[in-house]
Design a protein around this motif. Structure first.
Motif, PDB file in Angstrom:
ATOM      1  N   GLY A 492       0.802  -1.224   0.000  1.00  0.00           N
ATOM      2  CA  GLY A 492       0.000   0.000   0.000  1.00  0.00           C
ATOM      3  C   GLY A 492       0.832   1.269   0.000  1.00  0.00           C
ATOM      4  N   ALA A 493       2.139   1.134   0.041  1.00  0.00           N
ATOM      5  CA  ALA A 493       3.016   2.304   0.046  1.00  0.00           C
ATOM      6  C   ALA A 493       3.188   2.835  -1.368  1.00  0.00           C
ATOM      7  N   ILE A 494       3.580   4.103  -1.470  1.00  0.00           N
ATOM      8  CA  ILE A 494       3.924   4.692  -2.766  1.00  0.00           C
ATOM      9  C   ILE A 494       5.407   4.424  -2.984  1.00  0.00           C
ATOM     10  N   ARG A 495       5.709   3.563  -3.941  1.00  0.00           N
ATOM     11  CA  ARG A 495       7.101   3.188  -4.195  1.00  0.00           C
ATOM     12  C   ARG A 495       7.722   4.163  -5.192  1.00  0.00           C
ATOM     13  N   VAL A 496       8.960   4.545  -4.924  1.00  0.00           N
ATOM     14  CA  VAL A 496       9.611   5.549  -5.765  1.00  0.00           C
ATOM     15  C   VAL A 496      11.042   5.118  -6.086  1.00  0.00           C
ATOM     16  N   ASN A 497      11.528   5.684  -7.176  1.00  0.00           N
ATOM     17  CA  ASN A 497      12.946   5.594  -7.499  1.00  0.00           C
ATOM     18  C   ASN A 497      13.606   6.818  -6.872  1.00  0.00           C
ATOM     19  N   PRO A 498      14.440   6.634  -5.846  1.00  0.00           N
ATOM     20  CA  PRO A 498      14.987   7.799  -5.122  1.00  0.00           C
ATOM     21  C   PRO A 498      15.827   8.723  -5.988  1.00  0.00           C
ATOM     22  N   TRP A 499      16.333   8.219  -7.116  1.00  0.00           N
ATOM     23  CA  TRP A 499      17.144   9.045  -7.991  1.00  0.00           C
ATOM     24  C   TRP A 499      16.302   9.985  -8.852  1.00  0.00           C
ATOM     25  N   ASN A 500      15.015   9.712  -8.936  1.00  0.00           N
ATOM     26  CA  ASN A 500      14.097  10.553  -9.711  1.00  0.00           C
ATOM     27  C   ASN A 500      13.487  11.592  -8.776  1.00  0.00           C
ATOM     28  N   ILE A 501      14.130  12.741  -8.696  1.00  0.00           N
ATOM     29  CA  ILE A 501      13.727  13.781  -7.744  1.00  0.00           C
ATOM     30  C   ILE A 501      12.283  14.206  -7.969  1.00  0.00           C
ATOM     31  N   GLU A 502      11.903  14.386  -9.225  1.00  0.00           N
ATOM     32  CA  GLU A 502      10.541  14.844  -9.540  1.00  0.00           C
ATOM     33  C   GLU A 502       9.496  13.812  -9.116  1.00  0.00           C
ATOM     34  N   ALA A 503       9.808  12.524  -9.345  1.00  0.00           N
ATOM     35  CA  ALA A 503       8.861  11.470  -8.980  1.00  0.00           C
ATOM     36  C   ALA A 503       8.690  11.377  -7.468  1.00  0.00           C
ATOM     37  N   VAL A 504       9.765  11.546  -6.723  1.00  0.00           N
ATOM     38  CA  VAL A 504       9.669  11.529  -5.261  1.00  0.00           C
ATOM     39  C   VAL A 504       8.855  12.724  -4.780  1.00  0.00           C
ATOM     40  N   SER A 505       9.072  13.873  -5.408  1.00  0.00           N
ATOM     41  CA  SER A 505       8.303  15.068  -5.061  1.00  0.00           C
ATOM     42  C   SER A 505       6.808  14.861  -5.312  1.00  0.00           C
ATOM     43  N   ASP A 506       6.491  14.263  -6.459  1.00  0.00           N
ATOM     44  CA  ASP A 506       5.084  13.992  -6.772  1.00  0.00           C
ATOM     45  C   ASP A 506       4.476  12.998  -5.786  1.00  0.00           C
ATOM     46  N   ALA A 507       5.276  12.008  -5.356  1.00  0.00           N
ATOM     47  CA  ALA A 507       4.784  11.011  -4.399  1.00  0.00           C
ATOM     48  C   ALA A 507       4.471  11.661  -3.058  1.00  0.00           C
ATOM     49  N   LEU A 508       5.312  12.593  -2.632  1.00  0.00           N
ATOM     50  CA  LEU A 508       5.046  13.301  -1.381  1.00  0.00           C
ATOM     51  C   LEU A 508       3.773  14.136  -1.474  1.00  0.00           C
ATOM     52  N   LYS A 509       3.590  14.769  -2.623  1.00  0.00           N
ATOM     53  CA  LYS A 509       2.364  15.566  -2.818  1.00  0.00           C
ATOM     54  C   LYS A 509       1.133  14.670  -2.797  1.00  0.00           C
ATOM     55  N   MET A 510       1.236  13.502  -3.434  1.00  0.00           N
ATOM     56  CA  MET A 510       0.121  12.558  -3.438  1.00  0.00           C
ATOM     57  C   MET A 510      -0.187  12.073  -2.024  1.00  0.00           C
ATOM     58  N   ALA A 511       0.866  11.813  -1.246  1.00  0.00           N
ATOM     59  CA  ALA A 511       0.685  11.272   0.097  1.00  0.00           C
ATOM     60  C   ALA A 511      -0.035  12.244   1.020  1.00  0.00           C
ATOM     61  N   ILE A 512       0.318  13.517   0.948  1.00  0.00           N
ATOM     62  CA  ILE A 512      -0.299  14.485   1.866  1.00  0.00           C
ATOM     63  C   ILE A 512      -1.648  14.973   1.362  1.00  0.00           C
ATOM     64  N   SER A 513      -1.958  14.662   0.088  1.00  0.00           N
ATOM     65  CA  SER A 513      -3.223  15.135  -0.487  1.00  0.00           C
ATOM     66  C   SER A 513      -4.265  14.023  -0.613  1.00  0.00           C
ATOM     67  N   MET A 514      -3.913  12.804  -0.297  1.00  0.00           N
ATOM     68  CA  MET A 514      -4.807  11.655  -0.485  1.00  0.00           C
ATOM     69  C   MET A 514      -6.016  11.751   0.442  1.00  0.00           C
ATOM     70  N   GLU A 515      -7.138  11.241  -0.027  1.00  0.00           N
ATOM     71  CA  GLU A 515      -8.363  11.254   0.778  1.00  0.00           C
ATOM     72  C   GLU A 515      -8.194  10.393   2.020  1.00  0.00           C
TER      73      GLU A 515
END
Length: 866
Positions: A492-515
C-alpha cells in the motif's frame, strides 16, 4: 595450483601465532576397509564436543545466536572502575527468543561495543555468561579496527550496496591484510562458539556480513552441526559480487550452512545466480523450498523479511517521555502537515535526495509554504570516513538552502535533528507525522516504515494525549524507495525511485493530499501485516525451517574435504560408496569373463576440456583392456558414429555404441548395427526449425545434427539465460512433437530429441544377451557414467544381480562420476579418478598385480580431493 587467497590464508595461519590454527579432522588411526570395495568415512570430528557431554539424556536443545555485537550495553565507571552491564532492548537479536519454544535456553556470542582491558576480560566474561548467557569475543584493538572498520565497513558494506571502488574517493579497494584480519576475527568468533557448543543438539544461528566465514570454521569442526545464516544486508547482483577477489571463499562459506536466509527474493536470486555462474551450482524448487545440492548436502534458501518487536515499541509509546514530546511537537507544528524521515548518516540512505525532492515540492507548489514541514531525524553514523563527512556536509548545505529560500520567521520547512533521540521520543514524531518517507538508494531491510505504522495505530497513552477515542480509524502514508528490503512487503506504500527527484516530489504531494478513506484502508492493510509478521514470527519461521533442513543429518555418511576456506562436507547415502581401486582390481583378477561399459564425455574425457578427442594414454589403456581375451569393452556415448569411429580407430577390438546405442559396432572389423527401433526422420523437419529459432535467440548455443537425433547445446551461453531457454525449448518441442515417435529430454546443458526406446540401457541388455547366448556369461560387470543418460545402464546391469536366469550373481560395479543422487552404488570423484581406475584394471590385464598394489595412482584418498 593453489589460489592466492588460499596461500595468503595459510601464510596468515603460520604467522598469527596459532590464531588461525584450524583443527584438522582427527586422523589418529589409518582407515581400514571393513566393507568390500569401500573406504569407511572418517567422522570422528563429531566426537570432539568441546566441554559438553553429547550423550547426556538430560540435555535439552539450545539456540546459539552469533552476531558481531552482543545485545548488551557495557560501560565502565571511570571513578570506581566497575563495569555496568545491561541488556540492550533495542537489539534485534535479543528479541529472537520470543519466537522460540518456552524454556529454550538461548546463548549469545559476539563482541562488546567498547574495549575491555585484557586484565579485566575474564571478570567481564564471567559476568556476561552468568547474568546474560552471553559469551564475549574480545578482539585486539588493531584486529578490531582492521576487521570491522576496515574490511567490513570500508570494503564489504559499500560493495554489497553496489558501490564499486572505482577510485579511492569511492570506497576502499581490496586490501589483503584487511581480508586476513576478517578471516582471523571470524576464526575467533568460531572458537567462542565451539566453547559452548554441543553439536548434536544445539542450533547455531549466525547473523550478517561480518561473519560470513563462520559457517566454514564451524562445519570443519562439526560436520553435522545445525547451522543457519541470515544476511541482513543486500546481496549484490553477480556483476557486482564477482569483482570480489575472495568471492569463491565467501560463497563456499555460505554453502557450509544448512539454511541461508535473505530479506527479499531479489537478494536470494542474486545469491543463486552467483552460485550458478561462479561455482556451477544449480538450484531446485521442491514444494515451495529453494535448495542447492552441494556435494550431497542440500543447502536451503529462505526468503523471510524481518519484523519488529511490538511489545518493545508499545512500551516506548506508553512511556511518559513520549507523551511529553508529543505535546511539544503538536504545539510546535500546529496547523502544519508533518513528514518524517529517520535515517543513519550514511551515503546509501538518500538523505540529500530526499531533501532535493522536498525542495522541488515547495518550488512546484508555492501554496504549501508555511503549511508543510519535513522533520529529518539523523541517527549517528555507523562508520567513519570521507564519504560520511561529505554526506553530512551536503545534508546541512541543502537544508540551509531550503530554509533560507522557503522559510520565514517562525517557520522552517526542514527541521534537521542531528542528535540522539530515545525511541520514546521518536515514537512521538511517528505518531504525529501524516507521512513517512524512506528514500534509501540501497538498504537491506529498513524497519522504519514498520515502526511508523505501529506508532500511527497508537497506544492507550498516545490516544489519551491526542484526545481521540481508541475506536477511531487511524491512517498513515508511506513513501518508500523501491531499493529497500521492506518495499515488497508494503503493497500500500507509494514506491519511488529515489534518484528521480521529480517522482519523489510527486509522491510526497500525493501522500499528503490523499483522501482520508484511502489513507485508512492503506494503513489497515499495512498494520495487519506488520502486527502479524513481527520478530517472533520471523525467528520462529526461520528456526522451524532450519530444523527441517537438518532432519536428514544423521541419515547420511559425511566426509570433510578441501583445505582452508575451500573446506566442505560431502554427505552421501550409506549405500552410496566411493569405489576402491584395490578392491575392484582384486575382483577383476579373480573373474574369467568381464563386460565393461564406459561413457565418454564427462567420464573418460573431462567436460571442462575443449579438446574432446581421446589422448594417447586413454587409447593405450583401452587397447590393453580390449586385447584381454577375458574382456568385452564398450564405449557407450551420445556422440555420432563417424567421430567415435575415427577417434578410436587405433582400438581394433574396442566395441562402440554411438548415439546412445542407435548404432552399435562390436569391433573395428564389424559393420555398424542399427537399432531395431527404427523410424523415419520426418520429425526432424519439424524439430529443427524450432531449435534454430532458439539458437538465433540464444548467443553461444548451437545445434548438433546426428543421424538419429538432434541436440541443442547451450554450455557456452549465459548460464541463467541458457537454462531458461532450455526449459522453454523443451516445452515447445514436446508440444510440437507430441504425436511423433520420439522422446524430448534435457541433459547437462543440452536438449535432445531422439527416437523412442533408444537408450544406453538397451546397449548393455543387447551386449549381455549376446554374451550369454554364446555361453560367455560375464561374472564381472563394470559400468561408469556421469549423467542422466547413463542411469539406464546402471539400472540394466544392477537388474542382473537379481536375475533368475543367472545362477551365480556376477560381481557388479555401477559407478557414477561425482557425488550426486544416482542408481549406481558407487562413485568416483572425477575423470582423473576414472583414469586411475582404468589404469589399475589395465595393469591387471597385463598380469602385474604387484604394480597395481604399489603404484601411487591407485591410492584414491577421499581427503585428497578438493
Amino acid at each position: 595450483m593453489a589460489s592466492r587467497s588460499y596461500a595468503s590464508f595459510m601464510d596468515l595461519a603460520a604467522s598469527a601465532g596459532g590464531l588461525l590454527d584450524m583443527p584438522a579432522t582427527p586422523r589418529n588411526l589409518p582407515r581400514v576397509m571393513t566393507v568390500p570395495g569401500v573406504i569407511p568415512e572418517e567422522d570422528s570430528a563429531q566426537c570432539s564436543n568441546a566441554g559438553f557431554d553429547a550423550s547426556s539424556s538430560t540435555y535439552h536443545e539450545r539456540k546459539i545466536i552469533v552476531s558481531n555485537f552482543l545485545p548488551v550495553n557495557a560501560k565502565k565507571d571511570p571513578k570506581s572502575g566497575i563495569w555496568s552491564l545491561s541488556l540492550d532492548d533495542d537489539s534485534l537479536y535479543l528479541h529472537l527468543k520470543d519466537g522460540f519454544p518456552p524454556g529454550t535456553e538461548v546463548f549469545y556470542v559476539g563482541s562488546l561495543k567498547v574495549d575491555v582491558d585484557p586484565s579485566e576480560q575474564e571478570e567481564v566474561a564471567g559476568r556476561l555468561l552468568k547474568d546474560f548467557h552471553c559469551v564475549p569475543t574480545f578482539l585486539p584493538s588493531d584486529l578490531q579496527k582492521k576487521f570491522y572498520h576496515g574490511f567490513c565497513k570500508q570494503y564489504l558494506w559499500p560493495l554489497f550496496h553496489y558501490m564499486l571502488p572505482m577510485s579511492l574517493d569511492h570506497g576502499s579497494r581490496f586490501d589483503r591484510s584487511l581480508w586476513q584480519a576478517y578471516v582471523s576475527a571470524n576464526k575467533k568468533f568460531a572458537d567462542k562458539v565451539v566453547e559452548i557448543l554441543n553439536p548434536e543438539d544445539d542450533l547455531v544461528w549466525v547473523h550478517d556480513y561480518h561473519l560470513m566465514l563462520l559457517p566454514t570454521f564451524l562445519r570443519r569442526r562439526f560436520y553435522r552441526v545445525k547451522l543457519g545464516f541470515f544476511l541482513h544486508s543486500p546481496f549484490p547482483s553477480s556483476e557486482i559480487y564477482r569483482t570480489l577477489p575472495v568471492r569463491d571463499e565467501i560463497l563456499k562459506a555460505f554453502l557450509n550452512s544448512d539454511l541461508v536466509g535473505f530479506h527479499t527474493f531479489d537478494y536470494a536470486r542474486h545469491f543463486l545466480s552467483c552460485c550458478s555462474r561462479l561455482l556451477g551450482l544449480d538450484y531446485e524448487s521442491k514444494r515451495g523450498y529453494l535448495g542447492i545440492d552441494y556435494f550431497g548436502r542440500t543447502v536451503y534458501v529462505k526468503i523471510l523479511p524481518v519484523g519488529i518487536h511490538l511489545h518493545h515499541l508499545e512500551t516506548a509509546m506508553n512511556h511518559p517521555s513520549a507523551s511529553i514530546k508529543f505535546k511539544t511537537i503538536q504545539e510546535q507544528f500546529k496547523g502544519k502537515k508533518m513528514i518524517v524521515g529517520v535515517d543513519d548518516m550514511d551515503i546509501f540512505k538518500g538523505i540529500s535526495l530526499k531533501l532535493l525532492a522536498m525542495e522541488h515540492l515547495l518550488q512546484q507548489h508555492p501554496g504549501l509554504g508555511g503549511k508543510l514541514v519535513l522533520v529529518q531525524i539523523v541517527n549517528p553514523a555507523r562508520s567513519t570516513g570521507k564519504d560520511v563527512l561529505e554526506a553530512k556536509s551536503e545534508t546541512y548545505e541543502i537544508t540551509k538552502r531550503i530554509n533560507k529560500k522557503y522559510g520565514f520567521p517562525g517557520h522552517e520547512p526542514v527541521i534537521l535533528i542531528d542528535h540522539p533521540l530515545s525511541l520514546a521520543e521518536k515514537t512521538a514524531y511517528y505518531a504525529l507525522a501524516e507521512c513517512c518517507i524512506v528514500n534509501a538508494v540501497r538498504d537491506g531491510m529498513n524497519l522504519i516504515p514498520y515502526e511508523y505504522i505501529i506508532c500511527r495505530e497508537g497506544s492507550p497513552e498516545i490516544h489519551k494525549t491526542m484526545g481521540i477515542s481508541p475506536g477511531n480509524p487511524r491512517s498513515s502514508m508511506l513513501v518508500v524507495s523501491e531499493f529497500i528490503g521492506c518495499s515488497p512487503s508494503l503493497s500500500g506504500a507509494i514506491r519511488v525511485n529515489p534518484w528521480n527527484i521529480e517522482a519523489v516530489s510527486d509522491a510526497l504531494k500525493m501522500a499528503i493530499s490523499m483522501e482520508d478513506l484511502e489513507k485508512q484502508l492503506r494503513h489497515e492493510k499495512h498494520y495487519r501485516y506488520v502486527s502479524s509478521h513481527d520478530v517472533a514470527y520471523w525467528s520462529r519461521s526461520f528456526v522451524q525451517d532450519l530444523e527441517r533442513a537438518c532432519k536428514d543429518h544423521y541419515s547420511k555418511r559425511c566426509w570433510g574435504i578441501g583445505f582452508g576456506l575451500s573446506f566442505r562436507v560431502v554427505a552421501l547415502s550409506p549405500s552410496f560408496r566411493r569405489l576402491s581401486v584395490e578392491y575392484i582390481v582384486s575382483a577383476y583378477m579373480k573373474t574369467k569373463s568381464r563386460a565393461i561399459f564406459l561413457d565418454y564425455d564427462g567420464t573418460v574425457v573431462s567436460n571442462i576440456s575443449i579438446v574432446k578427442t581421446p589422448n594417447p594414454e586413454l587409447i593405450a589403456l583401452l587397447n590393453t583392456l580390449s586385447d584381454d581375451p577375458k574382456n568385452t569393452v564398450f564405449i557407450v556415448s551420445g556422440r555420432g558414429r563417424d567421430s567415435l569411429g575415427e577417434w578410436f580407430s587405433p582400438c581394433e577390438k574396442l566395441g562402440i555404441a554411438a548415439e546412445h546405442g542407435y548404432f552399435l559396432r562390436w569391433n573395428k572389423y564389424r559393420d555398424w548395427e542399427i537399432s531395431s527401433i527404427t523410424a523415419d526422420n520426418d520429425w526432424k523437419s519439424m524439430a529443427e526449425p524450432v531449435m534454430q529459432l532458439y539458437t538465433e535467440a540464444t548467443d553461444g548455443s548451437y545445434i548438433e545434427t546426428k543421424e538419429s537425433a538432434l541436440v541443442w547445446h547451450h554450455q557456452d551461453a549465459d548460464p541463467d539465460f541458457g537454462s531458461c531457454q532450455a526449459k522453454e525449448l523443451l516445452d515447445h518441442l514436446e508440444n510440437v512433437l507430441a504425436n511423433e515417435p520420439v522422446v524430448v529430454s534435457r541433459g547437462h546443458n543440452i536438449v535432445e530429441v531422439k527416437p523412442q526406446g533408444v537408450s544406453k540401457g538397451l546397449v548393455t541388455e543387447k551386449v549381455l544377451t549376446a554374451l550369454t547366448d554364446n555361453r560367455n556369461r560375464p561374472d564381472f560387470l563394470l559400468c561408469i557414467g556421469d549423467d542422466r543418460s547413463d542411469e539406464d545402464m546402471f539400472e540394466s546391469i544392477l537388474s542382473k544381480a537379481s536375475c533368475s536366469s543367472w545362477p551365480v550373481a556376477p560381481e557388479i560395479f555401477a559407478c557414477t562420476v561425482g557425488q550426486k543422487p544416482s542408481k549406481a552404488k558407487y562413485y568416483l570423484n572425477d575423470t582423473q579418478h576414472v583414469m586411475k581406475l582404468i589404469e589399475g584394471l589395465a595393469n591387471g590385464s597385463s598380469e602385474k598385480p604387484d604394480l597395481v598394489l604399489q603404484t601411487p595412482l591407485t591410492q584414491v584418498s577421499f581427503e585428497s580431493s578438493s
